[in-house]
Design a protein around this motif. Structure first.
Motif, PDB file in Angstrom:
ATOM      1  N   GLY A   1     -10.458 -26.798   0.915  1.00  0.00           N
ATOM      2  CA  GLY A   1     -11.827 -26.473   1.313  1.00  0.00           C
ATOM      3  C   GLY A   1     -11.926 -25.078   1.901  1.00  0.00           C
ATOM      4  N   VAL A   2     -10.965 -24.698   2.749  1.00  0.00           N
ATOM      5  CA  VAL A   2     -10.966 -23.371   3.365  1.00  0.00           C
ATOM      6  C   VAL A   2     -10.749 -22.288   2.300  1.00  0.00           C
ATOM      7  CG1 VAL A   2      -9.714 -21.859   4.958  1.00  0.00           C
ATOM      8  CG2 VAL A   2     -10.224 -24.201   5.630  1.00  0.00           C
ATOM      9  N   ALA A   3      -9.835 -22.567   1.347  1.00  0.00           N
ATOM     10  CA  ALA A   3      -9.532 -21.587   0.296  1.00  0.00           C
ATOM     11  C   ALA A   3     -10.571 -21.595  -0.820  1.00  0.00           C
ATOM     12  CB  ALA A   3      -8.156 -21.859  -0.284  1.00  0.00           C
ATOM     13  N   LYS A   4     -11.497 -22.536  -0.775  1.00  0.00           N
ATOM     14  CA  LYS A   4     -12.559 -22.673  -1.774  1.00  0.00           C
ATOM     15  C   LYS A   4     -11.992 -22.888  -3.179  1.00  0.00           C
ATOM     16  CE  LYS A   4     -15.970 -20.275   0.906  1.00  0.00           C
ATOM     17  NZ  LYS A   4     -16.835 -19.157   1.091  1.00  0.00           N
ATOM     18  N   VAL A   5     -11.029 -23.829  -3.273  1.00  0.00           N
ATOM     19  CA  VAL A   5     -10.492 -24.265  -4.563  1.00  0.00           C
ATOM     20  C   VAL A   5     -10.520 -25.793  -4.569  1.00  0.00           C
ATOM     21  CG1 VAL A   5      -9.001 -22.264  -4.869  1.00  0.00           C
ATOM     22  CG2 VAL A   5      -8.098 -24.272  -3.735  1.00  0.00           C
ATOM     23  N   SER A   6     -10.623 -26.376  -5.759  1.00  0.00           N
ATOM     24  CA  SER A   6     -10.637 -27.833  -5.831  1.00  0.00           C
ATOM     25  C   SER A   6      -9.212 -28.359  -5.687  1.00  0.00           C
ATOM     26  CB  SER A   6     -11.250 -28.303  -7.150  1.00  0.00           C
ATOM     27  OG  SER A   6     -10.379 -27.986  -8.218  1.00  0.00           O
ATOM     28  N   ARG A   7      -9.104 -29.606  -5.175  1.00  0.00           N
ATOM     29  CA  ARG A   7      -7.783 -30.219  -5.027  1.00  0.00           C
ATOM     30  C   ARG A   7      -7.135 -30.382  -6.389  1.00  0.00           C
ATOM     31  NH1 ARG A   7      -8.770 -35.449  -1.867  1.00  0.00           N
ATOM     32  NH2 ARG A   7      -7.277 -36.056  -3.452  1.00  0.00           N
ATOM     33  N   GLN A   8      -7.924 -30.746  -7.390  1.00  0.00           N
ATOM     34  CA  GLN A   8      -7.390 -30.961  -8.730  1.00  0.00           C
ATOM     35  C   GLN A   8      -6.791 -29.662  -9.286  1.00  0.00           C
ATOM     36  OE1 GLN A   8     -10.246 -32.368 -11.562  1.00  0.00           O
ATOM     37  NE2 GLN A   8      -8.776 -32.424 -13.246  1.00  0.00           N
ATOM     38  N   ALA A   9      -7.488 -28.551  -9.108  1.00  0.00           N
ATOM     39  CA  ALA A   9      -6.981 -27.263  -9.590  1.00  0.00           C
ATOM     40  C   ALA A   9      -5.700 -26.883  -8.850  1.00  0.00           C
ATOM     41  CB  ALA A   9      -8.034 -26.179  -9.408  1.00  0.00           C
ATOM     42  N   PHE A  10      -5.650 -27.169  -7.536  1.00  0.00           N
ATOM     43  CA  PHE A  10      -4.444 -26.879  -6.771  1.00  0.00           C
ATOM     44  C   PHE A  10      -3.258 -27.683  -7.293  1.00  0.00           C
ATOM     45  CE2 PHE A  10      -1.674 -28.358  -3.284  1.00  0.00           C
ATOM     46  CZ  PHE A  10      -1.003 -27.174  -3.047  1.00  0.00           C
ATOM     47  N   TYR A  11      -3.468 -28.976  -7.536  1.00  0.00           N
ATOM     48  CA  TYR A  11      -2.370 -29.827  -8.008  1.00  0.00           C
ATOM     49  C   TYR A  11      -1.921 -29.424  -9.409  1.00  0.00           C
ATOM     50  CZ  TYR A  11      -2.716 -32.846  -3.932  1.00  0.00           C
ATOM     51  OH  TYR A  11      -2.698 -33.324  -2.656  1.00  0.00           O
ATOM     52  N   GLU A  12      -2.855 -28.982 -10.262  1.00  0.00           N
ATOM     53  CA  GLU A  12      -2.476 -28.494 -11.597  1.00  0.00           C
ATOM     54  C   GLU A  12      -1.646 -27.216 -11.490  1.00  0.00           C
ATOM     55  OE1 GLU A  12      -5.981 -28.023 -13.978  1.00  0.00           O
ATOM     56  OE2 GLU A  12      -6.392 -30.184 -14.021  1.00  0.00           O
TER      57      GLU A  12
END
Length: 192
Positions: free
Chosen positions: A22-33
């Motif tokens: 949330g702080v980095a403004k990226v989705s969790r799904q994109a981070f895990y990918e």
């Protein structure tokens, strides 16, 4: 540092993944990918680029650090690589590999077209035997922190003594005149 790397670093510190995303403004799904791809190692393209950079470094080192991107590209092509010159230049720039650029000589004098060629009065006789038989002059330039300074000197060939000099920010006739006037003043002072 990229956003995903930042999230990974905060996660390693113990912060929750959802809050970091949330702080980095990226989705969790994109981070895990991204993390799954990152853990799998470099892609084929990344590995091929790393091998190309290694070969570029090898060619550059073999040239003694002289080759720039055009010559490196030509050498890569002679080794069978199909590479674009822009790609080679980009990779060299990204990895701080640079060729040696020869300095262009600084032209300090331009003779007048209408002026007659002056005779060589010394005739390469640089040892006249005794002082005050032949004087010679030369101009050189010196780089300083504030720019170029030009130095004109007058030497006595017989004694190898410095008779006069002048410095200026401009290279013109006045510089040589000042050096010669310094010699004349010194000669009058000695005579008087």
């Amino acid at each position: 540092m990229g956003r995903y790397r930042w999230v990974l670093a905060r996660k390693a510190e113990g912060f929750p993944t959802s809050m970091c995303c949330g702080v980095a403004k990226v989705s969790r799904q994109a981070f895990y990918e991204w993390r799954a791809g990152h853990a799998a190692g470099p892609t084929r393209r990344e590995a091929a680029e790393a091998a190309l950079v290694a070969e570029i470094g090898e060619i550059h080192a073999a040239s003694g650090g002289a080759y720039g991107s055009p010559r490196v590209t030509a050498e890569l092509r002679s080794r069978g690589h199909r590479v674009n010159p822009k790609r080679v230049a980009r990779l060299m720039r990204a990895h701080r590999i640079a060729g040696i650029r020869p300095r262009r000589p600084k032209r300090t004098t331009t003779p007048a077209r209408s002026a007659p060629k002056l005779p060589d009065l010394v005739g390469r006789r640089f040892a006249p035997g005794r002082p005050d038989r032949a004087w010679v002059s030369d101009i050189t330039y010196v780089r300083t922190g504030d720019g170029w300074l030009y130095l004109a000197v007058v030497l006595d060939l017989g004694s190898r003594r410095l008779l006069g000099y002048a410095m200026s920010e401009r290279i013109d006739t006045r510089l040589v005149q000042d050096a010669l006037e310094g010699v004349c003043c010194r000669c009058r002072w000695r005579a008087g």
